[in-house]
Write a protein that holds these residues in place. Sequence first.
Motif, mmCIF file in Angstrom:
data_model
loop_
_atom_site.group_PDB
_atom_site.id
_atom_site.type_symbol
_atom_site.label_atom_id
_atom_site.label_comp_id
_atom_site.label_asym_id
_atom_site.label_seq_id
_atom_site.Cartn_x
_atom_site.Cartn_y
_atom_site.Cartn_z
ATOM 1 N N UNK A 124 0.852 -1.183 0.000
ATOM 2 C CA UNK A 124 0.000 0.000 0.000
ATOM 3 C C UNK A 124 0.890 1.237 0.000
ATOM 4 N N UNK A 125 0.336 2.422 -0.273
ATOM 5 C CA UNK A 125 1.157 3.638 -0.206
ATOM 6 C C UNK A 125 1.823 3.823 1.155
ATOM 7 N N UNK A 126 1.160 3.395 2.221
ATOM 8 C CA UNK A 126 1.767 3.492 3.549
ATOM 9 C C UNK A 126 3.009 2.614 3.641
ATOM 10 N N UNK A 127 2.937 1.420 3.053
ATOM 11 C CA UNK A 127 4.103 0.525 3.066
ATOM 12 C C UNK A 127 5.305 1.160 2.374
ATOM 13 N N UNK A 128 5.047 1.960 1.341
ATOM 14 C CA UNK A 128 6.141 2.543 0.569
ATOM 15 C C UNK A 128 6.912 3.609 1.344
ATOM 16 N N UNK A 129 6.410 3.983 2.504
ATOM 17 C CA UNK A 129 7.154 4.917 3.349
ATOM 18 C C UNK A 129 8.308 4.235 4.077
ATOM 19 N N UNK A 130 8.320 2.911 4.057
ATOM 20 C CA UNK A 130 9.415 2.157 4.660
ATOM 21 C C UNK A 130 10.471 1.884 3.592
ATOM 22 N N UNK A 131 11.727 2.251 3.810
ATOM 23 C CA UNK A 131 12.765 2.167 2.776
ATOM 24 C C UNK A 131 12.898 0.795 2.129
ATOM 25 N N UNK A 132 12.873 -0.276 2.926
ATOM 26 C CA UNK A 132 13.059 -1.607 2.354
ATOM 27 C C UNK A 132 11.896 -1.997 1.446
ATOM 28 N N UNK A 133 10.678 -1.689 1.874
ATOM 29 C CA UNK A 133 9.510 -2.016 1.053
ATOM 30 C C UNK A 133 9.455 -1.134 -0.190
ATOM 31 N N UNK A 134 9.894 0.117 -0.053
ATOM 32 C CA UNK A 134 9.967 0.988 -1.222
ATOM 33 C C UNK A 134 10.961 0.432 -2.237
ATOM 34 N N UNK A 135 12.114 -0.051 -1.742
ATOM 35 C CA UNK A 135 13.130 -0.626 -2.629
ATOM 36 C C UNK A 135 12.598 -1.888 -3.312
ATOM 37 N N UNK A 136 11.856 -2.714 -2.565
ATOM 38 C CA UNK A 136 11.263 -3.924 -3.166
ATOM 39 C C UNK A 136 10.277 -3.554 -4.261
ATOM 40 N N UNK A 137 9.443 -2.545 -3.999
ATOM 41 C CA UNK A 137 8.472 -2.092 -4.985
ATOM 42 C C UNK A 137 9.167 -1.542 -6.228
ATOM 43 N N UNK A 138 10.229 -0.776 -6.025
ATOM 44 C CA UNK A 138 10.980 -0.202 -7.139
ATOM 45 C C UNK A 138 11.634 -1.303 -7.974
ATOM 46 N N UNK A 139 12.103 -2.351 -7.308
ATOM 47 C CA UNK A 139 12.712 -3.465 -8.018
ATOM 48 C C UNK A 139 11.677 -4.177 -8.880
ATOM 49 N N UNK A 140 10.452 -4.339 -8.380
ATOM 50 C CA UNK A 140 9.389 -4.965 -9.165
ATOM 51 C C UNK A 140 9.069 -4.122 -10.397
ATOM 52 N N UNK A 141 9.048 -2.810 -10.218
ATOM 53 C CA UNK A 141 8.801 -1.927 -11.369
ATOM 54 C C UNK A 141 9.921 -2.082 -12.395
ATOM 55 N N UNK A 142 11.172 -2.137 -11.925
ATOM 56 C CA UNK A 142 12.312 -2.252 -12.833
ATOM 57 C C UNK A 142 12.296 -3.580 -13.586
ATOM 58 N N UNK A 143 11.916 -4.651 -12.893
ATOM 59 C CA UNK A 143 11.835 -5.961 -13.549
ATOM 60 C C UNK A 143 10.841 -5.897 -14.702
ATOM 61 N N UNK A 144 9.691 -5.264 -14.449
ATOM 62 C CA UNK A 144 8.640 -5.213 -15.474
ATOM 63 C C UNK A 144 8.980 -4.242 -16.595
ATOM 64 N N UNK A 145 9.525 -3.083 -16.241
ATOM 65 C CA UNK A 145 9.742 -2.026 -17.224
ATOM 66 C C UNK A 145 11.090 -2.101 -17.928
ATOM 67 N N UNK A 146 12.048 -2.778 -17.313
ATOM 68 C CA UNK A 146 13.385 -2.847 -17.895
ATOM 69 C C UNK A 146 13.759 -4.276 -18.259
ATOM 70 N N UNK A 147 13.633 -5.179 -17.274
ATOM 71 C CA UNK A 147 14.091 -6.546 -17.494
ATOM 72 C C UNK A 147 13.238 -7.287 -18.516
ATOM 73 N N UNK A 148 11.903 -7.118 -18.468
ATOM 74 C CA UNK A 148 11.043 -7.838 -19.414
ATOM 75 C C UNK A 148 11.293 -7.392 -20.854
ATOM 76 N N UNK A 149 11.312 -6.069 -21.143
ATOM 77 C CA UNK A 149 11.643 -5.673 -22.520
ATOM 78 C C UNK A 149 13.040 -6.120 -22.949
ATOM 79 N N UNK A 150 13.999 -6.100 -22.016
ATOM 80 C CA UNK A 150 15.354 -6.532 -22.359
ATOM 81 C C UNK A 150 15.380 -8.026 -22.650
ATOM 82 N N UNK A 151 14.683 -8.797 -21.824
ATOM 83 C CA UNK A 151 14.574 -10.241 -22.035
ATOM 84 C C UNK A 151 13.994 -10.514 -23.418
#
Length: 331
Positions: A214-241
């Motif tokens: 949730x947006x509240x979870x994203x205020x925690x650095x580790x969960x924000x980093x996990x969320x950002x990694x999921x975005x990167x996998x979808x937006x960067x890794x999938x097209x690269x794959x």
Amino acid sequence: MGTTLRHPLIPLIAALLCTAVASDALRFVLVPMNANSPALDLMAVGSKLIERGHHVAVVVSNQSVDYMKRAAARHSSNTTGEAFTYIPIDIGLPAVEGATTNLTQMGISMMEKYGAPTTLWQQLLIGPRMLYLMRGYVASPCKHVLGNPQTLSTLKAFNADAVMAVSVPITAAGVSDSCGCMIAHALNISLIDLFWSPQSSVDWNVPQYASGLSPTDLQRPLLFAENLLMWAIQRVAVPLWEAVYPDNMAAVRRELGLPQAEAQCLAKRLLDRMRGTPTRKCESLKEIQMYNWLLEYPSTLNPNQVLVGPGTPRPARPIHPPEVASFVQHA
């Protein structure tokens, strides 16, 4: 759960056609591609279009015509089910009743090949791998449809305004191509995607699809980093794959003489331009989500995106009768 929602097809058709009547009749081609759930939903949409005076053709395997008629009649009548223009063809798959088994086997095969995800990294990669395998799965029936001169001639003669398909895999999820897009390109008409995922195109700073955050979870650095990694996998890794490991969809396009789908990977797009490879972007006139339940955190919709009638869960209440509660508790 305590109330009955009106069927989500009604606002969907209103969104698509507004006040369209028989004098403004449009023509649609449905491409169920023999998966049980999409076939049921596509035929339900088609039946409502026919009731409004529009013309609908369905590309279907030889063995599944009767099943498709029954699927159309579920939300209409046998008369409506008979009013479709059926284009039967051998698409290299079993009757629709057995197609779900094929999809299950594909999932089992993937688990056997890669193993069950036990780490966060494996969990993040399971999506791209599944998308890659799904593209290979749908390439063959798509080739059967467009590679058959008689079927292609019939489709062109129908003079459709748009293809309605379940764009598997979802093109907005980092993947550039789908069978629905390929057919739309071959017929030079618009594509309407009936199972676009509203969470598959959200920004990096909001909860990602299937993250459970949730947006509240994203205020925690580790969960924000996990969320950002999921975005990167979808937006960067999938097209690269997709750029590094081209699958059967690209091969089918070459064989049929169609332009390649424009890659979402910038480097791949530049390489295609340098090589002079003809490309065409996969874009949906409308991207529609028809799921009845929305469990993800809400996200912003783009102008061409429509979310139809989801039910949102309410706070939990005690389950009655007690024996049912006991069964659920120990399941």
